[in-house]
Design a protein around this motif. Structure first.
Motif, PDB file in Angstrom:
ATOM      1  N   CYS A 132     -56.115   4.712  42.011  1.00 60.19           N
ATOM      2  CA  CYS A 132     -55.494   5.490  43.092  1.00 60.19           C
ATOM      3  C   CYS A 132     -55.775   6.991  42.975  1.00 60.19           C
ATOM      4  N   ASP A 133     -55.715   7.653  44.112  1.00 67.27           N
ATOM      5  CA  ASP A 133     -55.872   9.103  44.104  1.00 67.27           C
ATOM      6  C   ASP A 133     -54.580   9.805  44.527  1.00 67.27           C
ATOM      7  N   GLU A 134     -53.573   9.037  44.863  1.00 67.49           N
ATOM      8  CA  GLU A 134     -52.281   9.614  45.218  1.00 67.49           C
ATOM      9  C   GLU A 134     -51.200   8.620  44.797  1.00 67.49           C
ATOM     10  N   ILE A 135     -50.061   9.143  44.399  1.00 69.33           N
ATOM     11  CA  ILE A 135     -48.975   8.216  44.034  1.00 69.33           C
ATOM     12  C   ILE A 135     -47.683   8.605  44.736  1.00 69.33           C
ATOM     13  N   LEU A 136     -46.909   7.566  44.992  1.00 73.65           N
ATOM     14  CA  LEU A 136     -45.547   7.754  45.476  1.00 73.65           C
ATOM     15  C   LEU A 136     -44.656   7.062  44.457  1.00 73.65           C
ATOM     16  N   VAL A 137     -43.783   7.823  43.840  1.00 74.61           N
ATOM     17  CA  VAL A 137     -42.884   7.246  42.841  1.00 74.61           C
ATOM     18  C   VAL A 137     -41.523   7.029  43.487  1.00 74.61           C
ATOM     19  N   LEU A 138     -41.067   5.805  43.435  1.00 77.67           N
ATOM     20  CA  LEU A 138     -39.740   5.484  43.960  1.00 77.67           C
ATOM     21  C   LEU A 138     -38.789   5.230  42.810  1.00 77.67           C
ATOM     22  N   HIS A 139     -37.556   5.673  42.996  1.00 80.49           N
ATOM     23  CA  HIS A 139     -36.534   5.421  41.977  1.00 80.49           C
ATOM     24  C   HIS A 139     -35.210   5.220  42.696  1.00 80.49           C
ATOM     25  N   LEU A 140     -34.608   4.079  42.472  1.00 81.92           N
ATOM     26  CA  LEU A 140     -33.327   3.749  43.107  1.00 81.92           C
ATOM     27  C   LEU A 140     -33.374   3.935  44.628  1.00 81.92           C
ATOM     28  N   GLY A 141     -34.491   3.543  45.199  1.00 80.20           N
ATOM     29  CA  GLY A 141     -34.623   3.588  46.654  1.00 80.20           C
ATOM     30  C   GLY A 141     -34.862   4.965  47.227  1.00 80.20           C
ATOM     31  N   ARG A 142     -35.163   5.920  46.377  1.00 76.60           N
ATOM     32  CA  ARG A 142     -35.460   7.274  46.859  1.00 76.60           C
ATOM     33  C   ARG A 142     -36.840   7.691  46.365  1.00 76.60           C
ATOM     34  N   ILE A 143     -37.409   8.652  47.062  1.00 77.57           N
ATOM     35  CA  ILE A 143     -38.703   9.163  46.607  1.00 77.57           C
ATOM     36  C   ILE A 143     -38.444  10.122  45.446  1.00 77.57           C
ATOM     37  N   ALA A 144     -39.003   9.771  44.279  1.00 74.66           N
ATOM     38  CA  ALA A 144     -38.861  10.650  43.119  1.00 74.66           C
ATOM     39  C   ALA A 144     -40.018  11.642  43.082  1.00 74.66           C
ATOM     40  N   ALA A 145     -41.165  11.243  43.578  1.00 76.22           N
ATOM     41  CA  ALA A 145     -42.302  12.177  43.596  1.00 76.22           C
ATOM     42  C   ALA A 145     -43.418  11.625  44.462  1.00 76.22           C
ATOM     43  N   ILE A 146     -44.146  12.555  45.059  1.00 76.76           N
ATOM     44  CA  ILE A 146     -45.429  12.208  45.683  1.00 76.76           C
ATOM     45  C   ILE A 146     -46.437  13.164  45.063  1.00 76.76           C
ATOM     46  N   ARG A 147     -47.457  12.616  44.455  1.00 82.63           N
ATOM     47  CA  ARG A 147     -48.411  13.465  43.732  1.00 82.63           C
ATOM     48  C   ARG A 147     -49.844  13.124  44.139  1.00 82.63           C
ATOM     49  N   ASP A 148     -50.625  14.183  44.242  1.00 83.16           N
ATOM     50  CA  ASP A 148     -52.057  14.009  44.429  1.00 83.16           C
ATOM     51  C   ASP A 148     -52.654  13.840  43.030  1.00 83.16           C
ATOM     52  N   LEU A 149     -53.045  12.639  42.693  1.00 85.74           N
ATOM     53  CA  LEU A 149     -53.499  12.373  41.322  1.00 85.74           C
ATOM     54  C   LEU A 149     -54.769  13.135  40.985  1.00 85.74           C
ATOM     55  N   GLU A 150     -55.609  13.320  41.981  1.00 82.81           N
ATOM     56  CA  GLU A 150     -56.849  14.069  41.723  1.00 82.81           C
ATOM     57  C   GLU A 150     -56.515  15.490  41.301  1.00 82.81           C
ATOM     58  N   ALA A 151     -55.588  16.115  42.003  1.00 82.79           N
ATOM     59  CA  ALA A 151     -55.181  17.482  41.659  1.00 82.79           C
ATOM     60  C   ALA A 151     -54.523  17.507  40.283  1.00 82.79           C
ATOM     61  N   GLU A 152     -53.721  16.469  40.019  1.00 80.08           N
ATOM     62  CA  GLU A 152     -53.056  16.389  38.703  1.00 80.08           C
ATOM     63  C   GLU A 152     -54.088  16.257  37.594  1.00 80.08           C
ATOM     64  N   ARG A 153     -55.123  15.478  37.852  1.00 79.05           N
ATOM     65  CA  ARG A 153     -56.152  15.277  36.829  1.00 79.05           C
ATOM     66  C   ARG A 153     -56.893  16.583  36.545  1.00 79.05           C
ATOM     67  N   ARG A 154     -57.126  17.323  37.644  1.00 78.25           N
ATOM     68  CA  ARG A 154     -57.844  18.601  37.470  1.00 78.25           C
ATOM     69  C   ARG A 154     -57.002  19.605  36.674  1.00 78.25           C
ATOM     70  N   ALA A 155     -55.706  19.569  36.905  1.00 77.67           N
ATOM     71  CA  ALA A 155     -54.833  20.558  36.265  1.00 77.67           C
ATOM     72  C   ALA A 155     -53.991  19.919  35.167  1.00 77.67           C
ATOM     73  N   ARG A 156     -54.606  19.013  34.460  1.00 79.24           N
ATOM     74  CA  ARG A 156     -53.835  18.317  33.423  1.00 79.24           C
ATOM     75  C   ARG A 156     -53.295  19.280  32.382  1.00 79.24           C
ATOM     76  N   ARG A 157     -52.051  19.122  32.092  1.00 76.97           N
ATOM     77  CA  ARG A 157     -51.450  19.980  31.084  1.00 76.97           C
ATOM     78  C   ARG A 157     -51.700  19.361  29.707  1.00 76.97           C
ATOM     79  N   GLY A 158     -52.160  20.194  28.812  1.00 75.60           N
ATOM     80  CA  GLY A 158     -52.442  19.691  27.466  1.00 75.60           C
ATOM     81  C   GLY A 158     -51.250  19.860  26.554  1.00 75.60           C
ATOM     82  N   TYR A 159     -51.231  19.070  25.508  1.00 75.83           N
ATOM     83  CA  TYR A 159     -50.183  19.228  24.471  1.00 75.83           C
ATOM     84  C   TYR A 159     -50.703  18.672  23.153  1.00 75.83           C
TER      85      TYR A 159
END
Lengths: 280, 323
Positions: free
Chosen positions: B202-229
């Motif tokens: 997938c290139d985009e995700i919709l996270v649902l939690h308890l029937g609500r939208i917890a997040a909508i993320r552009d995975l491609e953008a997330e991959r580009r700006a991955r935070r390191g640790y």
């Protein structure tokens, strides 16, 4: 498309062929009985007396419809539960209803084969017999007895409503073929027993409203314009003088059948859900 | 190109219980992952978008068309692969897929041709004349995919497509889904509880939690700006030294959180150098046994979204975040 599929699923059945053959033989026997009235050669050959032959009247056609109705019931037992249970038991309904197909189209598609075959053993051969009699008799017999043709057609439709709609509703309710078939047998016979108990216990004809068989018979008698009291189901037992018990009015039977059909359609509508329960 | 799915305060109530609460968001990806714990409402959302369930409030659009009613032209452009074991017994694979193609509006001849193609594509070419009830679990999954794509839908919903598959079959299924995505003609919505499946496809995700939208993320953008640790494993005889090391890092502006197995997650400095960690370890007398550079993956994104979502479904508004 769905009708084609339903036909494919049942066409190989020997029982189906047996029932259709029995319906054809029954029709042939009635057709011969009509023909005998008009074939002097055969009457002489068989040494028959015309006045002692079965009279061709409303009761003749009612008897024909009654025999065909029994065969139609077995056809429904054979045809209706499997076409629904195959889909419902294997959760296939979502495949149909996620496509451009409504519940109504699905139900009709599944019932079309049953409707076609039921027509082929009830009103179609009935009207052919009527046509045969009208043609041989001539002299406006067909016009004078047009109510028989109407009765054959409407009586068949009523019978289909009484057996096919409950069969469809029970099949979607039970989901499994065997249990749906058993429930259908129960639906047909158990209310008859209850109706008999009510009729005998309370010396009333109103118990007939509980019996699909009696309901259909009351409607048929009205349609065929047969008013003899002994023809009515409850009056066969006759604890009271026959004439003292007024039979159930036909409109009550029509109303009950209409309500029954409405309930069956409502059940069918409710049970044809593509998804069972909520998964999250 | 219109948005794939638009949700506007979409609510769904079933059996007297609100399952989806005023979902609002826009999904534009070519492959949208639907994520969430069990009972989050993923399947309910798919079923609502397919028209199986009525909405109790709000609205939704698929490819610009509202979902209300049974719009036949809209349904003809959708495909659906159910999560559960579903088939029509008595039919061969090709008969089943052909029937589904015909129901979607293809003429009989074209439907047959497309059924053969779809079955070959799904790797069921050899088994296409076998009755579907004789198929193995993996074959049934492939059959479900074949019927979902046989009519070349513009959007296909895949509900847990890798359920019950062995690793080889799972790889094949994911390969087919990626091929479908890369084909460019069909958008897809992939519901799965397996984050790896979603991450791979997938290139985009919709996270649902308890029937609500917890997040909508552009995975491609997330991959580009991955935070390191840094993932760190410490050895220390004195717990106080370990705590002092952590406190010093926090003072230096690093974020620290506990990971399973006693490991620590330490946010990485912009230059990505571990020098600071070693210097502080030396000062506080702790030994770094293991140090691994890591990047946020889908699991981290998912967990953060779930943690940030309100636990109480009646606590607040929609937690949507469209990027």
């Amino acid at each position: 498309m769905l009708a084609r599929l339903s036909w494919k699923q049942v066409r190989g059945s020997r029982l189906l062929m047996g029932l259709l053959s029995a319906a054809a033989i029954s029709w042939l026997v009635f057709a011969i009985l009509i023909y005998l009235h008009f074939n002097t050669g055969a009457i002489e050959l068989l040494n028959l007396v015309v006045s002692r032959l079965v009279p061709i009247n409303s009761r003749f056609f009612l008897t024909f419809l009654g025999i065909q109705a029994v065969l139609a019931f077995f056809l429904v037992l054979l045809l209706v539960p499997p076409v629904f249970s195959r889909d419902l038991a294997h959760q296939a309904l979502a495949y149909y209803l996620s496509r451009p197909l409504s519940k109504l189209e699905y139900a009709w598609g599944k019932l079309a084969v049953a409707a076609g075959l039921l027509s082929a053993v009830t009103w179609i051969p009935g009207l052919l017999l009527f046509g045969l009699q009208a043609g041989l008799e001539g002299q406006g017999w067909g016009r004078q007895h047009a109510h028989i043709a109407v009765a054959l057609f409407l009586g068949s439709l009523i019978w289909m409503a009484v057996i096919a709609l409950p069969a469809a509703a029970l099949s979607t309710w039970m989901r499994r073929r065997l249990s749906a078939t058993a429930a259908l047998l129960g639906w047909f016979f158990v209310p008859g027993i209850i109706a008999g108990i009510i009729n005998r216990g309370l010396t009333t004809p109103w118990g007939n409203l509980f019996s699909p068989l009696s309901l259909a018979r009351i409607a048929w008698l009205a349609l065929f314009q047969i008013t003899t009291p002994s023809a009515h189901p409850v009056l066969h037992h006759g604890r009271m003088p026959l004439q003292a018990i007024k039979p159930v009015p036909a409109w009550c039977a029509y109303l009950t059948i209409t309500m029954l059909a409405a309930v069956c359609i409502a059940i069918l509508w409710r049970r044809l859900e593509p998804i069972r329960g909520v998964r999250g | 190109m219109p948005d794939v799915i638009e949700l506007e305060n979409l609510s769904v109530r079933l059996g007297g219980r609100e399952i989806l609460h005023a979902l609002t968001g826009v999904l534009q990806g070519s492959a949208i992952g639907l994520l969430g714990p069990n009972g989050a409402g993923k399947s309910t959302l798919i079923h609502t978008l397919l028209g199986f369930f009525p909405s109790s409030g709000g609205s939704a659009r698929i490819m610009g068309e509202p979902i209300g009613g049974r719009n036949k032209s809209r349904l003809a452009r959708l495909g659906y692969m159910p999560e559960y074991d579903a088939y029509i017994p008595g039919l061969t694979g090709v008969e089943f897929v052909k029937l589904m193609a015909e129901l979607s509006g293809l003429p009989a001849e074209a439907a047959l041709e497309r059924a053969h193609e779809a079955l070959f594509h799904a790797g069921l070419g050899e088994a296409r004349y076998r009755r579907v009830e004789t198929y193995s679990t993996g074959m049934k999954q492939m059959l479900k995919l074949a019927q979902a794509i046989v009519h070349s839908p513009r959007l296909v919903f895949l509900d847990e497509p890798t359920n019950g598959l062995d690793p080889a079959a799972r790889r094949r299924m994911l390969h087919l889904i990626r091929a479908l995505r890369d084909g460019g003609e069909t958008r897809l919505v992939l519901s799965s509880h397996l984050l790896r499946d979603v991450e791979e496809c997938c290139d985009e995700i919709l996270v649902l939690h308890l029937g609500r939208i917890a997040a909508i993320r552009d995975l491609e953008a997330e991959r580009r700006a991955r935070r390191g640790y840094w993932q760190v494993q410490l050895v220390s005889e004195q717990p106080s030294a370990r705590e002092a090391w952590q406190a010093a890092l926090r003072q230096a502006g690093r974020e620290i959180s506990e990971l399973p197995g006693g490991r620590l997650r330490v946010s990485m400095p912009p230059d990505g150098s571990p020098r600071e960690l070693y210097q502080l370890a030396q000062r506080w007398g702790v030994q770094i046994r293991r140090l691994e550079p890591k990047h946020d993956d889908l699991e981290a994104i998912f967990l953060r979204a779930i943690e940030a979502a309100p636990e109480n479904p009646h606590a607040g508004g929609v937690a949507s975040a469209h990027s």
